[in-house]
Design a protein around this motif. Sequence first.
Motif, PDB file in Angstrom:
ATOM      1  N   PRO A  25       0.827  -1.216   0.000  1.00 12.20           N
ATOM      2  CA  PRO A  25       0.000   0.000   0.000  1.00 12.20           C
ATOM      3  C   PRO A  25       0.860   1.264   0.000  1.00 12.20           C
ATOM      4  O   PRO A  25       1.881   1.319   0.678  1.00 12.20           O
ATOM      5  CB  PRO A  25      -0.789  -0.109   1.313  1.00 12.20           C
ATOM      6  CG  PRO A  25      -0.670  -1.525   1.752  1.00 12.20           C
ATOM      7  CD  PRO A  25       0.612  -2.043   1.196  1.00 12.20           C
ATOM      8  N   SER A  26       0.438   2.245  -0.766  1.00 15.16           N
ATOM      9  CA  SER A  26       1.131   3.540  -0.771  1.00 15.16           C
ATOM     10  C   SER A  26       0.777   4.293   0.508  1.00 15.16           C
ATOM     11  O   SER A  26      -0.192   3.950   1.202  1.00 15.16           O
ATOM     12  CB  SER A  26       0.680   4.352  -1.983  1.00 15.16           C
ATOM     13  OG  SER A  26      -0.722   4.585  -1.890  1.00 15.16           O
ATOM     14  N   THR A  27       1.564   5.315   0.787  1.00 15.68           N
ATOM     15  CA  THR A  27       1.274   6.156   1.957  1.00 15.68           C
ATOM     16  C   THR A  27      -0.108   6.790   1.827  1.00 15.68           C
ATOM     17  O   THR A  27      -0.843   6.905   2.802  1.00 15.68           O
ATOM     18  CB  THR A  27       2.337   7.270   2.060  1.00 15.68           C
ATOM     19  OG1 THR A  27       3.629   6.654   1.962  1.00 15.68           O
ATOM     20  CG2 THR A  27       2.250   7.997   3.380  1.00 15.68           C
ATOM     21  N   ALA A  28      -0.438   7.167   0.603  1.00 20.41           N
ATOM     22  CA  ALA A  28      -1.734   7.817   0.375  1.00 20.41           C
ATOM     23  C   ALA A  28      -2.884   6.849   0.683  1.00 20.41           C
ATOM     24  O   ALA A  28      -3.886   7.234   1.295  1.00 20.41           O
ATOM     25  CB  ALA A  28      -1.817   8.308  -1.072  1.00 20.41           C
ATOM     26  N   VAL A  33      -7.261   4.924   4.326  1.00 25.15           N
ATOM     27  CA  VAL A  33      -7.814   3.847   5.155  1.00 25.15           C
ATOM     28  C   VAL A  33      -7.936   4.303   6.614  1.00 25.15           C
ATOM     29  O   VAL A  33      -8.966   4.072   7.268  1.00 25.15           O
ATOM     30  CB  VAL A  33      -6.930   2.580   5.051  1.00 25.15           C
ATOM     31  CG1 VAL A  33      -7.301   1.553   6.112  1.00 25.15           C
ATOM     32  CG2 VAL A  33      -7.056   1.961   3.659  1.00 25.15           C
ATOM     33  N   LEU A  34      -6.904   4.994   7.105  1.00 24.88           N
ATOM     34  CA  LEU A  34      -6.936   5.449   8.502  1.00 24.88           C
ATOM     35  C   LEU A  34      -7.970   6.556   8.709  1.00 24.88           C
ATOM     36  O   LEU A  34      -8.587   6.636   9.768  1.00 24.88           O
ATOM     37  CB  LEU A  34      -5.544   5.914   8.933  1.00 24.88           C
ATOM     38  CG  LEU A  34      -4.552   4.765   9.145  1.00 24.88           C
ATOM     39  CD1 LEU A  34      -3.132   5.300   9.356  1.00 24.88           C
ATOM     40  CD2 LEU A  34      -4.955   3.905  10.337  1.00 24.88           C
TER      41      LEU A  34
ATOM     42  N   ASP B  47      -5.099  -3.732 -12.117  1.00 23.28           N
ATOM     43  CA  ASP B  47      -5.155  -2.273 -12.226  1.00 23.28           C
ATOM     44  C   ASP B  47      -4.914  -1.704 -10.825  1.00 23.28           C
ATOM     45  O   ASP B  47      -5.754  -1.884  -9.931  1.00 23.28           O
ATOM     46  CB  ASP B  47      -6.530  -1.846 -12.755  1.00 23.28           C
ATOM     47  CG  ASP B  47      -6.649  -0.337 -12.903  1.00 23.28           C
ATOM     48  OD1 ASP B  47      -7.141   0.126 -13.940  1.00 23.28           O
ATOM     49  OD2 ASP B  47      -6.268   0.389 -11.960  1.00 23.28           O
ATOM     50  N   ARG B  48      -3.790  -1.066 -10.647  1.00 24.08           N
ATOM     51  CA  ARG B  48      -3.381  -0.600  -9.316  1.00 24.08           C
ATOM     52  C   ARG B  48      -4.381   0.402  -8.714  1.00 24.08           C
ATOM     53  O   ARG B  48      -4.725   0.316  -7.538  1.00 24.08           O
ATOM     54  CB  ARG B  48      -1.990   0.028  -9.437  1.00 24.08           C
ATOM     55  CG  ARG B  48      -1.464   0.706  -8.216  1.00 24.08           C
ATOM     56  CD  ARG B  48      -0.919  -0.294  -7.230  1.00 24.08           C
ATOM     57  NE  ARG B  48      -0.705   0.325  -5.935  1.00 24.08           N
ATOM     58  CZ  ARG B  48       0.170  -0.091  -5.060  1.00 24.08           C
ATOM     59  NH1 ARG B  48       0.903  -1.156  -5.292  1.00 24.08           N
ATOM     60  NH2 ARG B  48       0.311   0.501  -3.903  1.00 24.08           N
ATOM     61  N   ALA B  55      -9.347  -2.062  -2.052  1.00 19.11           N
ATOM     62  CA  ALA B  55      -8.743  -2.297  -0.732  1.00 19.11           C
ATOM     63  C   ALA B  55      -9.309  -1.325   0.299  1.00 19.11           C
ATOM     64  O   ALA B  55      -9.628  -1.715   1.430  1.00 19.11           O
ATOM     65  CB  ALA B  55      -7.220  -2.149  -0.821  1.00 19.11           C
ATOM     66  N   GLN B  56      -9.465  -0.071  -0.101  1.00 18.15           N
ATOM     67  CA  GLN B  56     -10.021   0.925   0.824  1.00 18.15           C
ATOM     68  C   GLN B  56     -11.460   0.573   1.195  1.00 18.15           C
ATOM     69  O   GLN B  56     -11.863   0.636   2.357  1.00 18.15           O
ATOM     70  CB  GLN B  56      -9.973   2.315   0.185  1.00 18.15           C
ATOM     71  CG  GLN B  56     -10.461   3.413   1.135  1.00 18.15           C
ATOM     72  CD  GLN B  56     -10.517   4.788   0.475  1.00 18.15           C
ATOM     73  OE1 GLN B  56     -10.246   4.926  -0.724  1.00 18.15           O
ATOM     74  NE2 GLN B  56     -10.867   5.790   1.254  1.00 18.15           N
TER      75      GLN B  56
END
Lengths: 116, 192
Positions: A25-28, A33-34, B47-48, B55-56
């Motif tokens: 996961p990227s920082t963004a 999510v947080l 697709d990222r 995921a979110q």
Amino acid sequence: MTEKRQKDAGLEAFFEAARADAPVPSTALMARVLADAEAAQPKPPAVGLIAMLIEAVGGWRGLGGLATAACAGLWIGFAGWADLDVIRSGLTGDEVGVVELMPGGEVIALLDGSEE
Amino acid sequence: MAFDLGQEAEEADLLARFGAGDEVAARLLATRLTPLALRVAVRMLGDRVEAEDVAQEAMLRLWRMAPDWQPGSAKVSTWLYRVTVNLCSDRLRRRRNVALDTVPEPEDGAAGVPEQMMDADRAAALEAALLRLPERQRQAVVLRHLEGLGNPEIAAIMDIGVEAVESLVARGKRGLVAALAGQREELGYEND
């Protein structure tokens, strides 16, 4: 059978490479999510202002003591020093003496203008 | 991993703590479980950007479900895998409704592959080959061979029997071998 094992072994090299190259996961994304977590998280029960004040003086017991002291102070304020003997002798049978705790306090009061 | 608590029971405990308002638990769960959802989504969707959205969304559903979580009902990670896989299926279904010519073709893993492939090339070739598999085979292979889950857990995630999982994995692997046939040496075909 040998051919199948060869194919499996060959394929496993690809799986292993893909596992090692797993997306992270990227920082963004973590920030999103947080932020969702914060918005969705049930909040602990809120403490009201009155409950906080009661807690500050030591709970209901402390509040009882405070109320008694306040009433006594109010009475003494109205009755003045002269009647203090009545209370004292009524409670202990002793004479009451006045002790100057703040010599020169009248001067300060005069400067403040509160005596006028 | 710094926050890896190691035990499934601790995930359930963290979820309970999150439900009780513990902010640290939220951070620990996010650190531990977001990568899981992202990995599956990337492999399923290819697709990222779309995978990050999935995921979110999966994590958001976890947050919302936390207060109602029944301890011992299931593994938290199994629940999250299932939600992620289903969200990916929804996305893929929507894609199928879009005109085919607007969908980019997956990269051809067989084309122009050098003799000695680097690991990154192998990973990319596999991911491209995965995208050629039918969706259910892809789910089974990703969960089995990339996430390292056992067949009973995959069966629970996919809501099918263990035998069906075995069948899907076997067919998926045959499909991958066919799709990766260009890398004959890598696959142990040199004697064919």
